[in-house]
Each structure stands twice: as structure tokens, then as C-alpha cells.
Design a protein around this motif. Sequence first.
Motif, PDB file in Angstrom:
ATOM      1  N   ARG A  86       0.883  -1.166   0.000  1.00  0.00           N
ATOM      2  CA  ARG A  86       0.000   0.000   0.000  1.00  0.00           C
ATOM      3  C   ARG A  86       0.922   1.217   0.000  1.00  0.00           C
ATOM      4  O   ARG A  86       1.684   1.437   0.930  1.00  0.00           O
ATOM      5  CB  ARG A  86      -0.879   0.017   1.248  1.00  0.00           C
ATOM      6  CG  ARG A  86      -1.765   1.260   1.319  1.00  0.00           C
ATOM      7  CD  ARG A  86      -2.587   1.312   2.591  1.00  0.00           C
ATOM      8  NE  ARG A  86      -3.399   0.117   2.734  1.00  0.00           N
ATOM      9  CZ  ARG A  86      -3.593  -0.520   3.890  1.00  0.00           C
ATOM     10  NH1 ARG A  86      -3.015  -0.095   4.990  1.00  0.00           N
ATOM     11  NH2 ARG A  86      -4.356  -1.578   3.951  1.00  0.00           N
ATOM     12  N   LEU A  87       0.841   1.980  -1.069  1.00  0.00           N
ATOM     13  CA  LEU A  87       1.711   3.148  -1.189  1.00  0.00           C
ATOM     14  C   LEU A  87       1.113   4.349  -0.473  1.00  0.00           C
ATOM     15  O   LEU A  87      -0.094   4.601  -0.584  1.00  0.00           O
ATOM     16  CB  LEU A  87       1.926   3.504  -2.657  1.00  0.00           C
ATOM     17  CG  LEU A  87       2.734   2.514  -3.478  1.00  0.00           C
ATOM     18  CD1 LEU A  87       2.735   2.928  -4.940  1.00  0.00           C
ATOM     19  CD2 LEU A  87       4.146   2.415  -2.951  1.00  0.00           C
ATOM     20  N   PRO A  88       1.945   5.104   0.223  1.00  0.00           N
ATOM     21  CA  PRO A  88       1.454   6.364   0.790  1.00  0.00           C
ATOM     22  C   PRO A  88       1.239   7.362  -0.347  1.00  0.00           C
ATOM     23  O   PRO A  88       1.740   7.161  -1.457  1.00  0.00           O
ATOM     24  CB  PRO A  88       2.595   6.807   1.706  1.00  0.00           C
ATOM     25  CG  PRO A  88       3.813   6.183   1.113  1.00  0.00           C
ATOM     26  CD  PRO A  88       3.355   4.887   0.504  1.00  0.00           C
ATOM     27  N   PRO A  89       0.519   8.433  -0.103  1.00  0.00           N
ATOM     28  CA  PRO A  89       0.367   9.452  -1.157  1.00  0.00           C
ATOM     29  C   PRO A  89       1.745   9.951  -1.600  1.00  0.00           C
ATOM     30  O   PRO A  89       2.620  10.203  -0.781  1.00  0.00           O
ATOM     31  CB  PRO A  89      -0.422  10.562  -0.465  1.00  0.00           C
ATOM     32  CG  PRO A  89      -1.074   9.910   0.708  1.00  0.00           C
ATOM     33  CD  PRO A  89      -0.185   8.772   1.112  1.00  0.00           C
ATOM     34  N   ILE A  90       1.919  10.062  -2.903  1.00  0.00           N
ATOM     35  CA  ILE A  90       3.204  10.498  -3.454  1.00  0.00           C
ATOM     36  C   ILE A  90       3.024  11.889  -4.040  1.00  0.00           C
ATOM     37  O   ILE A  90       2.265  12.075  -4.998  1.00  0.00           O
ATOM     38  CB  ILE A  90       3.700   9.520  -4.537  1.00  0.00           C
ATOM     39  CG1 ILE A  90       3.850   8.121  -3.936  1.00  0.00           C
ATOM     40  CG2 ILE A  90       5.015   9.992  -5.133  1.00  0.00           C
ATOM     41  CD1 ILE A  90       4.107   7.041  -4.959  1.00  0.00           C
ATOM     42  N   PRO A  91       3.708  12.885  -3.474  1.00  0.00           N
ATOM     43  CA  PRO A  91       3.570  14.240  -4.006  1.00  0.00           C
ATOM     44  C   PRO A  91       4.196  14.355  -5.388  1.00  0.00           C
ATOM     45  O   PRO A  91       5.095  13.599  -5.739  1.00  0.00           O
ATOM     46  CB  PRO A  91       4.316  15.098  -2.982  1.00  0.00           C
ATOM     47  CG  PRO A  91       5.221  14.176  -2.254  1.00  0.00           C
ATOM     48  CD  PRO A  91       4.619  12.807  -2.333  1.00  0.00           C
ATOM     49  N   PRO A  92       3.723  15.316  -6.185  1.00  0.00           N
ATOM     50  CA  PRO A  92       4.302  15.524  -7.517  1.00  0.00           C
ATOM     51  C   PRO A  92       5.794  15.832  -7.421  1.00  0.00           C
ATOM     52  O   PRO A  92       6.261  16.429  -6.453  1.00  0.00           O
ATOM     53  CB  PRO A  92       3.542  16.732  -8.062  1.00  0.00           C
ATOM     54  CG  PRO A  92       2.340  16.867  -7.207  1.00  0.00           C
ATOM     55  CD  PRO A  92       2.658  16.251  -5.887  1.00  0.00           C
ATOM     56  N   SER A  93       6.516  15.417  -8.447  1.00  0.00           N
ATOM     57  CA  SER A  93       7.956  15.634  -8.475  1.00  0.00           C
ATOM     58  C   SER A  93       8.401  15.858  -9.915  1.00  0.00           C
ATOM     59  O   SER A  93       7.785  15.344 -10.852  1.00  0.00           O
ATOM     60  CB  SER A  93       8.671  14.411  -7.893  1.00  0.00           C
ATOM     61  OG  SER A  93      10.061  14.544  -8.016  1.00  0.00           O
ATOM     62  N   PHE A  94       9.478  16.602 -10.090  1.00  0.00           N
ATOM     63  CA  PHE A  94      10.037  16.842 -11.417  1.00  0.00           C
ATOM     64  C   PHE A  94      11.085  15.805 -11.789  1.00  0.00           C
ATOM     65  O   PHE A  94      11.606  15.817 -12.887  1.00  0.00           O
ATOM     66  CB  PHE A  94      10.641  18.240 -11.502  1.00  0.00           C
ATOM     67  CG  PHE A  94       9.610  19.319 -11.436  1.00  0.00           C
ATOM     68  CD1 PHE A  94       8.749  19.542 -12.507  1.00  0.00           C
ATOM     69  CD2 PHE A  94       9.466  20.088 -10.299  1.00  0.00           C
ATOM     70  CE1 PHE A  94       7.782  20.525 -12.445  1.00  0.00           C
ATOM     71  CE2 PHE A  94       8.495  21.076 -10.227  1.00  0.00           C
ATOM     72  CZ  PHE A  94       7.657  21.306 -11.297  1.00  0.00           C
ATOM     73  N   SER A  95      11.386  14.909 -10.848  1.00  0.00           N
ATOM     74  CA  SER A  95      12.369  13.875 -11.141  1.00  0.00           C
ATOM     75  C   SER A  95      11.783  12.504 -10.804  1.00  0.00           C
ATOM     76  O   SER A  95      10.880  12.391  -9.976  1.00  0.00           O
ATOM     77  CB  SER A  95      13.649  14.123 -10.336  1.00  0.00           C
ATOM     78  OG  SER A  95      13.366  14.083  -8.954  1.00  0.00           O
ATOM     79  N   PRO A  96      12.300  11.474 -11.431  1.00  0.00           N
ATOM     80  CA  PRO A  96      11.802  10.126 -11.142  1.00  0.00           C
ATOM     81  C   PRO A  96      12.096   9.727  -9.699  1.00  0.00           C
ATOM     82  O   PRO A  96      13.056  10.210  -9.095  1.00  0.00           O
ATOM     83  CB  PRO A  96      12.571   9.230 -12.112  1.00  0.00           C
ATOM     84  CG  PRO A  96      13.439  10.093 -12.913  1.00  0.00           C
ATOM     85  CD  PRO A  96      13.342  11.487 -12.417  1.00  0.00           C
ATOM     86  N   ARG A  97      11.271   8.855  -9.157  1.00  0.00           N
ATOM     87  CA  ARG A  97      11.466   8.362  -7.791  1.00  0.00           C
ATOM     88  C   ARG A  97      11.591   6.855  -7.824  1.00  0.00           C
ATOM     89  O   ARG A  97      10.888   6.184  -8.555  1.00  0.00           O
ATOM     90  CB  ARG A  97      10.277   8.735  -6.921  1.00  0.00           C
ATOM     91  CG  ARG A  97      10.197  10.210  -6.716  1.00  0.00           C
ATOM     92  CD  ARG A  97       9.351  10.501  -5.525  1.00  0.00           C
ATOM     93  NE  ARG A  97       9.365  11.947  -5.366  1.00  0.00           N
ATOM     94  CZ  ARG A  97       8.541  12.591  -4.637  1.00  0.00           C
ATOM     95  NH1 ARG A  97       7.620  11.952  -3.969  1.00  0.00           N
ATOM     96  NH2 ARG A  97       8.610  13.894  -4.543  1.00  0.00           N
ATOM     97  N   VAL A  98      12.464   6.343  -6.987  1.00  0.00           N
ATOM     98  CA  VAL A  98      12.618   4.903  -6.824  1.00  0.00           C
ATOM     99  C   VAL A  98      11.681   4.482  -5.699  1.00  0.00           C
ATOM    100  O   VAL A  98      11.787   4.967  -4.583  1.00  0.00           O
ATOM    101  CB  VAL A  98      14.078   4.539  -6.482  1.00  0.00           C
ATOM    102  CG1 VAL A  98      14.209   3.054  -6.209  1.00  0.00           C
ATOM    103  CG2 VAL A  98      15.016   4.990  -7.579  1.00  0.00           C
ATOM    104  N   LEU A  99      10.721   3.592  -6.013  1.00  0.00           N
ATOM    105  CA  LEU A  99       9.779   3.108  -5.010  1.00  0.00           C
ATOM    106  C   LEU A  99      10.176   1.735  -4.486  1.00  0.00           C
ATOM    107  O   LEU A  99       9.898   1.394  -3.344  1.00  0.00           O
ATOM    108  CB  LEU A  99       8.365   3.059  -5.585  1.00  0.00           C
ATOM    109  CG  LEU A  99       7.813   4.395  -6.082  1.00  0.00           C
ATOM    110  CD1 LEU A  99       6.433   4.192  -6.704  1.00  0.00           C
ATOM    111  CD2 LEU A  99       7.757   5.414  -4.962  1.00  0.00           C
ATOM    112  N   SER A 100      10.831   0.937  -5.330  1.00  0.00           N
ATOM    113  CA  SER A 100      11.334  -0.372  -4.930  1.00  0.00           C
ATOM    114  C   SER A 100      12.438  -0.765  -5.890  1.00  0.00           C
ATOM    115  O   SER A 100      12.535  -0.230  -6.997  1.00  0.00           O
ATOM    116  CB  SER A 100      10.212  -1.411  -4.923  1.00  0.00           C
ATOM    117  OG  SER A 100       9.664  -1.552  -6.205  1.00  0.00           O
ATOM    118  N   PHE A 101      13.271  -1.717  -5.457  1.00  0.00           N
ATOM    119  CA  PHE A 101      14.370  -2.178  -6.308  1.00  0.00           C
ATOM    120  C   PHE A 101      14.878  -3.524  -5.810  1.00  0.00           C
ATOM    121  O   PHE A 101      14.609  -3.909  -4.674  1.00  0.00           O
ATOM    122  CB  PHE A 101      15.520  -1.155  -6.351  1.00  0.00           C
ATOM    123  CG  PHE A 101      16.167  -0.900  -5.007  1.00  0.00           C
ATOM    124  CD1 PHE A 101      17.305  -1.589  -4.623  1.00  0.00           C
ATOM    125  CD2 PHE A 101      15.640   0.045  -4.146  1.00  0.00           C
ATOM    126  CE1 PHE A 101      17.895  -1.352  -3.394  1.00  0.00           C
ATOM    127  CE2 PHE A 101      16.231   0.304  -2.917  1.00  0.00           C
ATOM    128  CZ  PHE A 101      17.372  -0.408  -2.539  1.00  0.00           C
TER     129      PHE A 101
END
Length: 131
Positions: A86-101
Motif C-alpha cells: 500500500r503506497l502512501p500518497p506520493i507528491p508531484p515531483s520533477f524527477s523520477p522516484r525509486v519506489l522499490s528495487f
Amino acid sequence: MRVVVREVLNVGGFFAGETVTLTAQPWPDGGPEQTLTIDDAALRNVTARHLLTPGMVLELHWAGERIDQATLLGAAQFTDLQAARRLPPIPPSFSPRVLSFRCPTCKVWALAVGDPPTCAVCGGVAPHVSN
């Protein structure tokens, strides 16, 4: 306490209660398997208890003999991690985000925490992130 799920024994509980019963071993050292029952309300970042699968790593917090909180940190298979989290709310961003790896250190698909992203299981840095 961190554990790796070895087998899911029952989803539902006594008279279709809202629990999941599983066998797990301490992570990362192993040790004897133990049978655990987790209430649905104790699952912090899992969308549904029936999505817990073998190979998942959980962080458990106890209140006496009862599991008060169970947090999903990683899984052996990416599809299992992706389906259960269950992902928390993710705010907008101008760069990519790593959520898992896929963590090269502990060899599981891990949720990313912090900036730079690190493995929620062992604290290793995401492989494509440099300091």
C-alpha cells in the motif's frame, strides 16, 4: 523483529476472523520457524492480508504476546511486492522516484526509503543511485 514468511497457513482465522496465520523465520539469520497470527488491523502497508506470500520480509512490533504492527519491507518476487504494498500518497515531483528495487546486498525486492533511496530490509543503497 524482522522475519521472512515461509508459509501462509490460513487467511481468515477462526470463524472467518480478520487474521492471517503463517510460519516465519527470523531475518536474516534464520533460526527455528515459528507460527504467527497477525490481525488485519496490524498490517501497516499491505493492501490485503491474503496477499502475503512466502519470501516476504516483515518488520514486526509486539505488544506483549500479540503482534501490534507488521510492516512489509520486501519480497522474493517483484510481482508479490507490487501486488501487496500500500503506497502512501506520493507528491508531484520533477524527477523520477525509486519506489522499490532489487537489493544487491540482501537479494530481495525491497521497498525504497529515504533520499537517496535505500533498501527497507538491509539499508543498502539502490544500485543505480550514486552519491
